[in-house]
Design a protein around this motif. Structure first.
Motif, PDB file in Angstrom:
ATOM      1  N   CYS A 164       0.001  89.558  31.836  1.00 48.98           N
ATOM      2  CA  CYS A 164       0.503  88.196  31.613  1.00 48.98           C
ATOM      3  C   CYS A 164       0.975  88.072  30.162  1.00 48.98           C
ATOM      4  CB  CYS A 164      -0.555  87.159  31.951  1.00 48.98           C
ATOM      5  SG  CYS A 164      -2.042  87.336  30.975  1.00 48.98           S
ATOM      6  N   ASP A 165       1.843  87.086  29.922  1.00 50.31           N
ATOM      7  CA  ASP A 165       2.411  86.988  28.574  1.00 50.31           C
ATOM      8  C   ASP A 165       1.730  85.918  27.725  1.00 50.31           C
ATOM      9  OD1 ASP A 165       3.271  84.827  29.895  1.00 50.31           O
ATOM     10  OD2 ASP A 165       5.412  85.262  29.770  1.00 50.31           O
ATOM     11  N   GLY A 166       0.697  85.326  28.217  1.00 47.41           N
ATOM     12  CA  GLY A 166       0.015  84.307  27.411  1.00 47.41           C
ATOM     13  C   GLY A 166      -1.483  84.510  27.477  1.00 47.41           C
ATOM     14  N   ARG A 167      -2.169  84.199  26.438  1.00 50.06           N
ATOM     15  CA  ARG A 167      -3.638  84.297  26.444  1.00 50.06           C
ATOM     16  C   ARG A 167      -4.192  82.954  25.993  1.00 50.06           C
ATOM     17  NH1 ARG A 167      -2.817  88.487  28.538  1.00 50.06           N
ATOM     18  NH2 ARG A 167      -3.509  90.555  27.986  1.00 50.06           N
ATOM     19  N   ARG A 168      -5.113  82.437  26.762  1.00 50.43           N
ATOM     20  CA  ARG A 168      -5.733  81.181  26.364  1.00 50.43           C
ATOM     21  C   ARG A 168      -7.205  81.406  26.113  1.00 50.43           C
ATOM     22  NH1 ARG A 168      -2.618  80.471  30.532  1.00 50.43           N
ATOM     23  NH2 ARG A 168      -0.693  79.315  30.254  1.00 50.43           N
ATOM     24  N   THR A 169      -7.809  80.473  25.417  1.00 56.53           N
ATOM     25  CA  THR A 169      -9.251  80.513  25.208  1.00 56.53           C
ATOM     26  C   THR A 169      -9.832  79.238  25.803  1.00 56.53           C
ATOM     27  OG1 THR A 169      -8.892  81.696  23.155  1.00 56.53           O
ATOM     28  CG2 THR A 169     -11.045  80.692  23.442  1.00 56.53           C
ATOM     29  N   TYR A 170     -10.890  79.381  26.553  1.00 57.46           N
ATOM     30  CA  TYR A 170     -11.549  78.212  27.141  1.00 57.46           C
ATOM     31  C   TYR A 170     -12.878  77.965  26.448  1.00 57.46           C
ATOM     32  CZ  TYR A 170      -8.299  78.996  30.979  1.00 57.46           C
ATOM     33  OH  TYR A 170      -7.170  79.183  31.733  1.00 57.46           O
ATOM     34  N   THR A 171     -13.191  76.725  26.199  1.00 60.62           N
ATOM     35  CA  THR A 171     -14.506  76.381  25.657  1.00 60.62           C
ATOM     36  C   THR A 171     -15.299  75.679  26.750  1.00 60.62           C
ATOM     37  OG1 THR A 171     -13.509  76.135  23.483  1.00 60.62           O
ATOM     38  CG2 THR A 171     -15.715  75.235  23.756  1.00 60.62           C
ATOM     39  N   ILE A 172     -16.414  76.287  27.144  1.00 60.17           N
ATOM     40  CA  ILE A 172     -17.252  75.723  28.206  1.00 60.17           C
ATOM     41  C   ILE A 172     -18.669  75.614  27.665  1.00 60.17           C
ATOM     42  CG2 ILE A 172     -18.098  76.015  30.565  1.00 60.17           C
ATOM     43  CD1 ILE A 172     -15.614  77.771  31.065  1.00 60.17           C
ATOM     44  N   ASN A 173     -19.227  74.447  27.704  1.00 57.85           N
ATOM     45  CA  ASN A 173     -20.565  74.189  27.140  1.00 57.85           C
ATOM     46  C   ASN A 173     -20.701  74.765  25.725  1.00 57.85           C
ATOM     47  OD1 ASN A 173     -21.283  72.912  29.478  1.00 57.85           O
ATOM     48  ND2 ASN A 173     -22.270  74.719  30.365  1.00 57.85           N
ATOM     49  N   VAL A 189     -10.985  79.441  54.548  1.00 56.97           N
ATOM     50  CA  VAL A 189     -10.843  80.051  53.221  1.00 56.97           C
ATOM     51  C   VAL A 189     -12.240  80.450  52.740  1.00 56.97           C
ATOM     52  CG1 VAL A 189     -10.211  79.640  50.816  1.00 56.97           C
ATOM     53  CG2 VAL A 189      -8.790  78.746  52.657  1.00 56.97           C
ATOM     54  N   LYS A 190     -12.376  81.733  52.381  1.00 61.12           N
ATOM     55  CA  LYS A 190     -13.676  82.241  51.928  1.00 61.12           C
ATOM     56  C   LYS A 190     -13.618  82.497  50.431  1.00 61.12           C
ATOM     57  CE  LYS A 190     -14.210  84.669  56.284  1.00 61.12           C
ATOM     58  NZ  LYS A 190     -14.284  85.966  56.938  1.00 61.12           N
ATOM     59  N   THR A 191     -14.656  82.134  49.744  1.00 62.32           N
ATOM     60  CA  THR A 191     -14.668  82.382  48.303  1.00 62.32           C
ATOM     61  C   THR A 191     -16.102  82.561  47.802  1.00 62.32           C
ATOM     62  OG1 THR A 191     -13.779  81.630  46.188  1.00 62.32           O
ATOM     63  CG2 THR A 191     -14.751  79.945  47.589  1.00 62.32           C
ATOM     64  N   ILE A 192     -16.211  83.008  46.560  1.00 60.66           N
ATOM     65  CA  ILE A 192     -17.537  83.152  45.940  1.00 60.66           C
ATOM     66  C   ILE A 192     -17.514  82.391  44.621  1.00 60.66           C
ATOM     67  CG2 ILE A 192     -19.167  84.768  44.894  1.00 60.66           C
ATOM     68  CD1 ILE A 192     -18.213  86.846  46.921  1.00 60.66           C
ATOM     69  N   LYS A 193     -18.409  81.419  44.511  1.00 59.79           N
ATOM     70  CA  LYS A 193     -18.495  80.654  43.263  1.00 59.79           C
ATOM     71  C   LYS A 193     -19.448  81.357  42.299  1.00 59.79           C
ATOM     72  CE  LYS A 193     -19.646  76.394  43.648  1.00 59.79           C
ATOM     73  NZ  LYS A 193     -19.877  75.003  43.986  1.00 59.79           N
ATOM     74  N   VAL A 194     -19.122  81.320  41.023  1.00 61.06           N
ATOM     75  CA  VAL A 194     -19.963  81.966  40.014  1.00 61.06           C
ATOM     76  C   VAL A 194     -20.546  80.893  39.102  1.00 61.06           C
ATOM     77  CG1 VAL A 194     -20.002  83.665  38.145  1.00 61.06           C
ATOM     78  CG2 VAL A 194     -18.416  83.965  40.064  1.00 61.06           C
ATOM     79  N   ASP A 195     -21.865  80.947  38.924  1.00 54.85           N
ATOM     80  CA  ASP A 195     -22.526  80.020  38.004  1.00 54.85           C
ATOM     81  C   ASP A 195     -22.753  80.736  36.667  1.00 54.85           C
ATOM     82  OD1 ASP A 195     -24.284  78.425  36.554  1.00 54.85           O
ATOM     83  OD2 ASP A 195     -25.193  77.610  38.378  1.00 54.85           O
ATOM     84  N   LEU A 196     -21.963  80.371  35.683  1.00 58.75           N
ATOM     85  CA  LEU A 196     -22.019  81.072  34.385  1.00 58.75           C
ATOM     86  C   LEU A 196     -23.391  80.964  33.733  1.00 58.75           C
ATOM     87  CD1 LEU A 196     -18.653  79.995  32.717  1.00 58.75           C
ATOM     88  CD2 LEU A 196     -19.175  82.101  33.927  1.00 58.75           C
ATOM     89  N   LYS A 215     -19.263  77.288  24.401  1.00 59.20           N
ATOM     90  CA  LYS A 215     -18.980  78.722  24.244  1.00 59.20           C
ATOM     91  C   LYS A 215     -17.495  78.966  24.456  1.00 59.20           C
ATOM     92  CE  LYS A 215     -23.108  80.655  26.218  1.00 59.20           C
ATOM     93  NZ  LYS A 215     -23.586  81.446  27.324  1.00 59.20           N
ATOM     94  N   GLU A 216     -16.958  79.906  23.705  1.00 55.64           N
ATOM     95  CA  GLU A 216     -15.538  80.236  23.867  1.00 55.64           C
ATOM     96  C   GLU A 216     -15.385  81.463  24.759  1.00 55.64           C
ATOM     97  OE1 GLU A 216     -13.293  80.692  20.338  1.00 55.64           O
ATOM     98  OE2 GLU A 216     -13.077  78.534  20.084  1.00 55.64           O
ATOM     99  N   TYR A 217     -14.509  81.358  25.744  1.00 52.87           N
ATOM    100  CA  TYR A 217     -14.257  82.486  26.645  1.00 52.87           C
ATOM    101  C   TYR A 217     -12.777  82.828  26.608  1.00 52.87           C
ATOM    102  CZ  TYR A 217     -18.714  81.232  28.878  1.00 52.87           C
ATOM    103  OH  TYR A 217     -20.023  80.951  29.148  1.00 52.87           O
ATOM    104  N   SER A 218     -12.476  84.111  26.658  1.00 50.48           N
ATOM    105  CA  SER A 218     -11.073  84.520  26.768  1.00 50.48           C
ATOM    106  C   SER A 218     -10.623  84.283  28.206  1.00 50.48           C
ATOM    107  CB  SER A 218     -10.966  86.002  26.412  1.00 50.48           C
ATOM    108  OG  SER A 218     -10.138  86.664  27.318  1.00 50.48           O
TER     109      SER A 218
END
Ligand code: SF4
Ligand code: SF4
Length: 181
Positions: free
Chosen positions: A72-81, A9-16, A83-86
């Motif tokens: 998609c039929d739902g929208r969430r907001t994430y808080t990371i460190n 499995v290949k992937t790319i991690k992103v460091d915000l 900060k709020e992200y859609s």
């Protein structure tokens, strides 16, 4: 449970915290996938896009993953460190509710292919902030499920062509191609 097979499995991690929104990854991806290769570098053709919200100091690079006709039929907001992200900031789905990951000329979806046979994806190579990290890991999956992957991908691609050009045109084109080969 069916027979297990090993799969990479290949992937790319992103460091915000490291991404500064320079968008070099978009340019590298667009150039690598231009025809002929490196002949143009329109970021609208990139399979990676940087979602930018300057007011909130947000820069998130996301890669195009799966195609869907419906939003998609739902929208969430994430808080990371703090900060709020859609939710859309992290979603690589090629969906109709935003104009990311559609080729500007043909309107067809653009999907990340991890730069095919390149040792390291171009977006990872170009990122001077090391915000992108390429990873490969071995996992075990059921052999039957593994066989399903390619037909499912092919179906997605063909469906997007049918949506774009209609079934008749697509069938005629395939008939012409098969006669030539
Ligand atoms: S090249 Fe790196 S730092 Fe620049 S936008 Fe892309 S992920 Fe962010
Ligand atoms: S891995 Fe390759 S195809 Fe995928 S986003 Fe990065 S440069 Fe584009």
């Amino acid at each position: 449970m069916g027979k297990l097979v090993k799969k990479i499995v290949k992937t790319i991690k992103v460091d915000l915290d490291k991404c500064n929104g320079c968008r070099a990854c978009e340019i590298a991806c667009a150039a690598f996938h231009a025809k002929p290769k490196y002949s143009s570098f329109n970021p609208a053709r990139a399979r990676i896009r940087v979602v930018i919200d300057e007011r909130n100091d947000e820069w998130v690079a996301i890669r195009a993953t799966d195609y869907t006709k419906a939003g998609c039929d739902g929208r969430r907001t994430y808080t990371i460190n703090g900060k709020e992200y859609s939710e859309c900031s992290f979603c690589g789905t090629i969906c109709p509710t935003r104009d990311l990951f559609y080729d500007p000329d043909s309107g067809l979806p653009l999907k990340c292919d991890l730069c095919e046979d390149e040792k390291e994806p171009l977006c990872v190579q170009i990122c001077s902030r090391n915000a992108l990290t390429y990873e490969e890991k071995e996992v075990e999956v059921e052999a039957e499920a593994e066989e399903q992957v390619k037909p499912a991908e092919m179906e997605t691609s063909l469906k997007s062509l049918v949506d774009k050009y209609g079934l008749n045109k697509l069938q005629n084109t395939l008939t012409r191609i098969s006669k030539r080969s």
